[in-house]
Design a protein around this motif. Structure first.
Motif, PDB file in Angstrom:
ATOM      1  N   CYS A 306      -7.662   6.562  10.013  1.00  0.00           N
ATOM      2  CA  CYS A 306      -7.596   5.139   9.638  1.00  0.00           C
ATOM      3  C   CYS A 306      -6.603   4.420  10.554  1.00  0.00           C
ATOM      4  O   CYS A 306      -5.407   4.651  10.487  1.00  0.00           O
ATOM      5  CB  CYS A 306      -7.161   5.008   8.190  1.00  0.00           C
ATOM      6  SG  CYS A 306      -6.809   3.325   7.696  1.00  0.00           S
ATOM      7  N   ILE A 307      -7.136   3.555  11.430  1.00  0.00           N
ATOM      8  CA  ILE A 307      -6.274   2.911  12.426  1.00  0.00           C
ATOM      9  C   ILE A 307      -5.174   2.036  11.797  1.00  0.00           C
ATOM     10  O   ILE A 307      -4.006   2.186  12.125  1.00  0.00           O
ATOM     11  CB  ILE A 307      -7.118   2.091  13.437  1.00  0.00           C
ATOM     12  CG1 ILE A 307      -7.994   3.040  14.261  1.00  0.00           C
ATOM     13  CG2 ILE A 307      -6.238   1.257  14.344  1.00  0.00           C
ATOM     14  CD1 ILE A 307      -7.262   3.898  15.257  1.00  0.00           C
ATOM     15  N   PRO A 308      -5.511   1.127  10.861  1.00  0.00           N
ATOM     16  CA  PRO A 308      -4.438   0.295  10.302  1.00  0.00           C
ATOM     17  C   PRO A 308      -3.292   1.131   9.714  1.00  0.00           C
ATOM     18  O   PRO A 308      -2.117   0.804   9.897  1.00  0.00           O
ATOM     19  CB  PRO A 308      -5.147  -0.495   9.202  1.00  0.00           C
ATOM     20  CG  PRO A 308      -6.577  -0.518   9.591  1.00  0.00           C
ATOM     21  CD  PRO A 308      -6.832   0.764  10.319  1.00  0.00           C
ATOM     22  N   GLU A 309      -3.631   2.214   9.035  1.00  0.00           N
ATOM     23  CA  GLU A 309      -2.577   3.015   8.428  1.00  0.00           C
ATOM     24  C   GLU A 309      -1.823   3.852   9.460  1.00  0.00           C
ATOM     25  O   GLU A 309      -0.652   4.162   9.280  1.00  0.00           O
ATOM     26  CB  GLU A 309      -3.149   3.906   7.322  1.00  0.00           C
ATOM     27  CG  GLU A 309      -3.710   3.139   6.123  1.00  0.00           C
ATOM     28  CD  GLU A 309      -2.691   2.246   5.413  1.00  0.00           C
ATOM     29  OE1 GLU A 309      -1.482   2.580   5.410  1.00  0.00           O
ATOM     30  OE2 GLU A 309      -3.104   1.211   4.860  1.00  0.00           O
ATOM     31  N   ILE A 310      -2.497   4.211  10.556  1.00  0.00           N
ATOM     32  CA  ILE A 310      -1.792   4.935  11.620  1.00  0.00           C
ATOM     33  C   ILE A 310      -0.743   4.017  12.237  1.00  0.00           C
ATOM     34  O   ILE A 310       0.398   4.413  12.467  1.00  0.00           O
ATOM     35  CB  ILE A 310      -2.779   5.430  12.706  1.00  0.00           C
ATOM     36  CG1 ILE A 310      -3.646   6.564  12.146  1.00  0.00           C
ATOM     37  CG2 ILE A 310      -2.040   5.915  13.947  1.00  0.00           C
ATOM     38  CD1 ILE A 310      -4.773   7.003  13.068  1.00  0.00           C
ATOM     39  N   VAL A 311      -1.138   2.759  12.468  1.00  0.00           N
ATOM     40  CA  VAL A 311      -0.186   1.791  13.008  1.00  0.00           C
ATOM     41  C   VAL A 311       0.972   1.625  12.025  1.00  0.00           C
ATOM     42  O   VAL A 311       2.144   1.673  12.393  1.00  0.00           O
ATOM     43  CB  VAL A 311      -0.878   0.435  13.277  1.00  0.00           C
ATOM     44  CG1 VAL A 311       0.131  -0.609  13.713  1.00  0.00           C
ATOM     45  CG2 VAL A 311      -1.965   0.600  14.324  1.00  0.00           C
TER      46      VAL A 311
END
Lengths: 363, 323
Positions: A306-311
């Protein structure tokens, strides 16, 4: 004959079932996600997609077998691929030969006409607008009641003297709210249920840690997708406060942004001034708010890749340092073994406990 | 003499230590689990008694590692603790003032940050076991080099060769490519050590404040090549403490001592005789709901002493005893 279904998210199905029935739809209830759901979902989705796509796919396939042919789901705004999942699910289901209709609700605050059109599609009973509003109000009240019960279990479970008592009572009282129909009945059932939960014997002396839970909406709201982390934490003597409930999210996206929503945005501002899609910014803002409220720790839940949560996770490292609050991240995927999560949670609880005891002895 | 038993059942190794009241290690064992934890525990307990003085009395038992619950019910543990806490406790005891602990085992790698004697942060590898002991084992056997010599071979390298680190599949194909081009083995192995260290620091150690003293423990700490690669990457000394390979078990024994002393309870240790009991494990699929949980259970003689794998309390042993 149209048979309507929708995604399974915690206990919210009880509300949606009532609302869709009221509008004259036959409802196929989605089963609680299980290993069967996961197997079906994984088989028919791209490998690199995130967990919610797979679980929902599995859920839809299970409900297709039960005769569903209309799916009601939510869309999404911002750069997160989950916003496209409804279309992708539709394509996959069509490829598999299911002739289904997909009704996708976008946030009404931004797309009011989409909302009205969709409600019209789901109104075979031809209720008047006034009657529809009444139904939605009643459903809303039920959703609130369900959220309130869940919140109560988060406080009671870590203090229960008989292990498992809260979960058992909770299962029982949910049915009371489920059966309630009129607004009065819902209010009464909620009260009776809360009274029943409060009767569970508790140990008020126990040192209870407080942990905030942040992350992506689906893995937060569906316990079957997060290995029942809130229950596990409760059993370890931790009171959890989840940053997201369906009622809160709906309010932020339906009418106008709430004060709570604005505060989260403001809190995250110094670290992340942009909407990066999904709930990345909320994860950061809520962590800061929990730290300010002197919580013992924060747990971030995210689907693997999950990109948003990785950021958010990368930024949470600085938040954790600046606000002196421990943060633990779990990326959730197909694993069903609880051992790895249990080890990390136990260690996290030890860490918070020792810190708390040290602070208590120092002051 | 009063003593405490610590047992760490990991994916690759099972470690057993006996410690006296003062924390001295009286005997320690490092055994390969070989996928048979029950037999390894039984065998290990039998073996360790041979290394112990006659007057030793076990006053407390702690278990840790991924097999801690299994070991706990078999032996009758007073404390069953996760391996992060166990490692931190042992590290602080042997190296007072330690601020950073690297631990690399068979399947897990972790970093533990300690400030003023308490754990303030930790991280564990999540979705990938790249760079843990199992992978090194596998590469050593592919190259036909005993794992014990792997590290010292790396130290003989004179020219570094870059090996990809993010994924063991990438690493292995890179190693094979370099080997076929004619690079000497010691350089390739050294490159692998550097890749694993890079991977560890970027993944497990991401964003963490690595402050000295740094200690390195777990089975992989025996590998001098990895230790040297850590020192080069961090520019600081990395110490390998005594008993580095059995630190989890040491921590478990210390936690058992803490538990017994603070509660003045009597130990629930069943005695070394359990090596001669009959244990049997089995598994079945529960048909109570669509989750179809895989339940594993262990029998001591004819009695079930432990069950795992259920997502609900249906198969809890406690429940069974009430009936």
């Amino acid at each position: 004959m149209r048979r309507v279904t929708f995604p399974h998210m915690g206990e919210s199905y009880r509300t949606f079932k009532m609302l869709l029935n009221d509008l004259g739809n036959e409802v196929i209830l989605p089963p609680r996600p299980s290993r069967k759901t996961l197997n079906l979902g994984v088989q028919h989705t791209p490998e690199f997609a995130c967990f919610p796509l797979k679980i929902l796919m599995g859920t839809y396939l299970e409900t297709m077998e039960m005769g569903a042919n209309v799916i009601v789901t939510s869309g999404g705004v911002g750069p997160c691929r989950a916003g496209l999942y409804a279309e992708l699910h539709k394509k996959i289901l069509h490829d598999l030969g299911y002739n289904i209709e997909m009704i996708v609700f976008e946030p009404p605050r931004l797309y009011p006409f989409n909302f009205i059109r969709n409600v019209y599609k789901l109104n075979p009973a031809k209720l008047s607008i006034k009657a529809i509003i009444e139904c939605i109000k009643r459903a809303w009240r039920k959703l609130q009641a369900l959220d309130n019960l869940e919140k109560a279990t988060h406080v009671i479970r870590p203090r229960e003297t008989l292990s498992g008592a809260t979960t058992k009572t909770y299962k029982k009282v949910l049915e009371w709210v489920d059966e309630a129909y009129t607004t009065n009945q819902i209010v009464e059932a909620e009260k009776a249920a809360l009274d029943e939960l409060n009767k569970i014997p508790q140990n008020p002396e126990r040192i209870v840690l407080k942990v905030g839970i942040v992350g992506e909406i689906y893995v937060l709201l569906e316990p079957a997708s997060n290995l029942e982390i809130e229950e596990t934490l409760g059993n370890l003597g931790v009171e959890v406060e989840r940053s997201m409930f369906l009622t809160g999210w709906t309010r932020d996206n339906t009418w106008k942004e709430t004060v709570e929503g604005m505060t989260v945005k403001e809190a995250a501002e110094p670290y992340l001034p942009e909407l990066i899609g999904g709930h990345g910014r909320d994860s950061i803002g809520n962590t800061i708010l929990y730290a300010k409220r002197k919580f013992d720790g924060v747990i971030q839940l995210a689907p693997f890749t999950c990109i948003p949560e990785i950021v958010a996770r990368t930024i949470l490292t600085s938040v954790s340092r600046d606000y002196q609050i421990p943060v633990l991240t779990f990326f959730l995927d197909e694993q069903t073994g609880k051992a790895g999560m249990a080890t990390r949670l136990e260690a996290f609880v030890d860490l918070m406990k020792r810190k708390k005891m040290l602070l208590a002895s120092g002051s | 003499m009063r003593a405490y038993l610590g047992v760490d059942v990991g994916s690759v190794s099972t470690n057993i230590v006996v410690q006296n009241e003062g924390g001295d290690v009286l005997a320690s064992l490092y055994l390969r689990t070989k996928g048979r934890p029950v037999e390894t525990i039984q065998h290990g307990l039998k073996e360790i008694t041979q290394h112990l003085p006659d007057n030793v009395e076990i006053c407390g038992v702690g278990t840790t590692g991924s097999g801690r619950y299994l070991a706990g019910v078999m032996i009758g543990a007073d404390v069953i603790k996760n391996e992060i806490t166990a490692h931190a406790v042992a590290a602080s005891f042997f190296v007072p003032g330690v601020q950073t602990v690297f631990e690399i085992g068979g399947q897990d790698s972790k970093i533990i940050l300690i400030r003023n004697g308490i754990v303030v942060d930790f991280a564990m590898n999540t979705v990938c076991a790249a760079g843990t002991g199992s992978f090194l084992d596998q590469q050593a056997s592919r190259l036909g080099i005993p794992i014990a010599e792997f590290g010292s071979l790396a130290l003989r390298s004179t020219n570094s060769v870059r090996i990809a680190g993010r994924c063991t599949v990438f690493a292995e194909s890179d190693m094979i490519h370099k080997q076929q081009m004619g690079h000497p083995l010691q350089d390739i192995i050294n490159g692998l050590c550097e890749a694993l260290v890079r991977n560890y620091l970027n993944n497990v150690g991401k964003g963490k404040d690595i402050l000295p003293p740094v200690i390195f423990q777990g089975g992989v700490a025996a590998n001098a090549g990895i230790k040297a690669a850590f020192e080069r990457a961090l520019g600081m000394e990395v110490k390998v403490p005594p008993h580095h390979d059995v630190m989890g078990a040491v921590g478990a024994a210390m936690l058992a001592r803490e538990e017994i002393q603070s509660t003045s309870k009597k130990t629930t240790f069943k005695g070394f005789i359990i090596s001669d009991l009959n244990y049997r494990t089995g598994s079945f699929e529960c048909n109570g709901c669509p989750n179809a949980c895989e339940i594993a259970e262990i029998y001591e003689e004819e009695k079930v002493i432990g069950r795992w794998g259920a997502r609900c309390p249906r198969w809890d042993i406690i429940q069974e005893e009430q009936h």
